[in-house]
Design a protein around this motif. Structure first.
Motif, mmCIF file in Angstrom:
data_model
loop_
_atom_site.group_PDB
_atom_site.id
_atom_site.type_symbol
_atom_site.label_atom_id
_atom_site.label_comp_id
_atom_site.label_asym_id
_atom_site.label_seq_id
_atom_site.Cartn_x
_atom_site.Cartn_y
_atom_site.Cartn_z
ATOM 1 N N ASP A 69 30.756 47.297 30.295
ATOM 2 C CA ASP A 69 32.215 47.406 30.153
ATOM 3 C C ASP A 69 32.907 47.064 31.476
ATOM 4 O OD1 ASP A 69 32.191 48.432 27.456
ATOM 5 O OD2 ASP A 69 31.444 50.289 28.289
ATOM 6 N N LYS A 70 32.449 47.693 32.537
ATOM 7 C CA LYS A 70 33.106 47.535 33.843
ATOM 8 C C LYS A 70 33.013 46.107 34.358
ATOM 9 C CE LYS A 70 32.354 52.352 35.201
ATOM 10 N NZ LYS A 70 31.645 53.279 36.095
ATOM 11 N N ARG A 129 29.793 56.080 20.922
ATOM 12 C CA ARG A 129 29.117 54.940 21.528
ATOM 13 C C ARG A 129 27.603 55.068 21.390
ATOM 14 N NH1 ARG A 129 31.806 52.162 26.527
ATOM 15 N NH2 ARG A 129 30.524 50.588 25.523
ATOM 16 N N ILE A 174 36.529 47.378 27.099
ATOM 17 C CA ILE A 174 36.325 48.786 26.774
ATOM 18 C C ILE A 174 36.282 48.936 25.251
ATOM 19 C CG2 ILE A 174 38.802 49.341 26.701
ATOM 20 C CD1 ILE A 174 38.084 52.013 28.058
ATOM 21 N N TYR A 187 27.128 54.591 29.757
ATOM 22 C CA TYR A 187 28.418 55.113 29.294
ATOM 23 C C TYR A 187 28.381 56.617 29.037
ATOM 24 C CZ TYR A 187 25.939 54.393 24.905
ATOM 25 O OH TYR A 187 24.996 54.398 23.918
ATOM 26 N N SER A 226 33.253 54.139 30.868
ATOM 27 C CA SER A 226 32.760 52.785 30.623
ATOM 28 C C SER A 226 31.336 52.628 31.131
ATOM 29 C CB SER A 226 33.665 51.760 31.313
ATOM 30 O OG SER A 226 34.996 51.881 30.852
ATOM 31 N N GLY A 227 30.555 51.839 30.405
ATOM 32 C CA GLY A 227 29.212 51.523 30.855
ATOM 33 C C GLY A 227 29.222 50.339 31.798
ATOM 34 N N SER A 244 31.481 59.258 24.240
ATOM 35 C CA SER A 244 30.057 58.939 24.376
ATOM 36 C C SER A 244 29.290 59.150 23.074
ATOM 37 C CB SER A 244 29.439 59.782 25.488
ATOM 38 O OG SER A 244 29.598 61.164 25.231
ATOM 39 N N SER A 302 40.100 55.414 24.205
ATOM 40 C CA SER A 302 38.723 54.948 24.353
ATOM 41 C C SER A 302 37.753 55.808 23.545
ATOM 42 C CB SER A 302 38.319 54.955 25.828
ATOM 43 O OG SER A 302 38.399 56.263 26.356
ATOM 44 N N SER A 331 30.141 58.094 32.216
ATOM 45 C CA SER A 331 31.510 57.695 32.542
ATOM 46 C C SER A 331 32.169 57.126 31.300
ATOM 47 C CB SER A 331 31.524 56.658 33.668
ATOM 48 O OG SER A 331 30.904 55.465 33.245
#
Length: 205
Positions: free
Chosen positions: A193-194, A85, A199, A184, A189-190, A82, A79, A187
């Protein structure tokens, strides 16, 4: 409906009935499976074969779950962090802003919009439409936006495969949730995403 299932089950062979109530049971409606079980009882079919196939089915389900879990772990390991992203977010916001400004300018010139009310309506409508279409089209077609192209990342589902149109649409609309853009940072995933079960991962050769 039950009579229809009964007629169908009486025409099936013993082996077909056994498969229907064991390995293939998820392919049929519960009423159809129950009707097949009743037909099996009427025929006094040996239950040992059914038990054996049920064990095989349980093993297959367990193996599928294990493979799915392993795949998800591999996806999570790859993944995007941060930092990547955040870069994606900044680049995409700039791209959306430039598209928004260009489209608003063209609309105002074409339709000679001058009143304050009309300008506000065009501005607000355009920014929302551009925002939504930018992510929906880019991530649905290419699995990536301009930001992801530059950072060599892409969006996938939890199994590492290309998300479907519904997943991407849910993901995009969830971006409208307040503070989603920085969620995000706290964690892997933001929010978007969740809620869409997707992802962002780094691309690998």
């Amino acid at each position: 409906m039950e009579n229809i299932f009964t007629d169908l089950m009486t025409k099936k062979t013993n082996d077909e009935l056994i498969l229907l109530v064991t390995i293939d049971c998820e392919k049929y409606q519960p009423l159809a499976v129950e009707t097949a079980k009743n037909e099996i009882r009427l025929r006094n079919i040996d239950l040992k074969k059914i038990e054996e196939l049920n064990e095989v089915r349980k093993e297959e389900i367990a193996i599928k779950k294990l493979k799915k879990t392993q795949k998800q772990k591999e996806v999570l390991k790859n993944s995007a962090n941060s930092t990547l992203r955040s870069i994606n977010f900044i680049i995409d916001i700039v791209a959306i802003f430039l598209l928004y400004v260009s489209i608003v300018y063209i609309i105002q010139k074409l339709f000679n919009i001058i009143s304050t009310r009309e300008i506000l309506f065009v501005n607000r409508t355009t920014v929302i439409v551009v925002f939504l279409l930018y992510f929906i089209l880019a991530e649905n077609i290419f699995q990536k936006t301009l930001g992801k192209v530059i950072t060599k990342t892409k969006v996938v589902n939890l199994e590492g495969e290309k998300p479907n149109f519904i997943d991407i649409t849910i993901r995009t609309f969830c971006r409208l949730i307040p503070f989603d853009g920085i969620s995000y940072l706290y964690s892997i995933s933001g929010f978007h995403d969740k809620l869409s079960k997707t992802i962002v991962i780094k691309e690998t050769n």
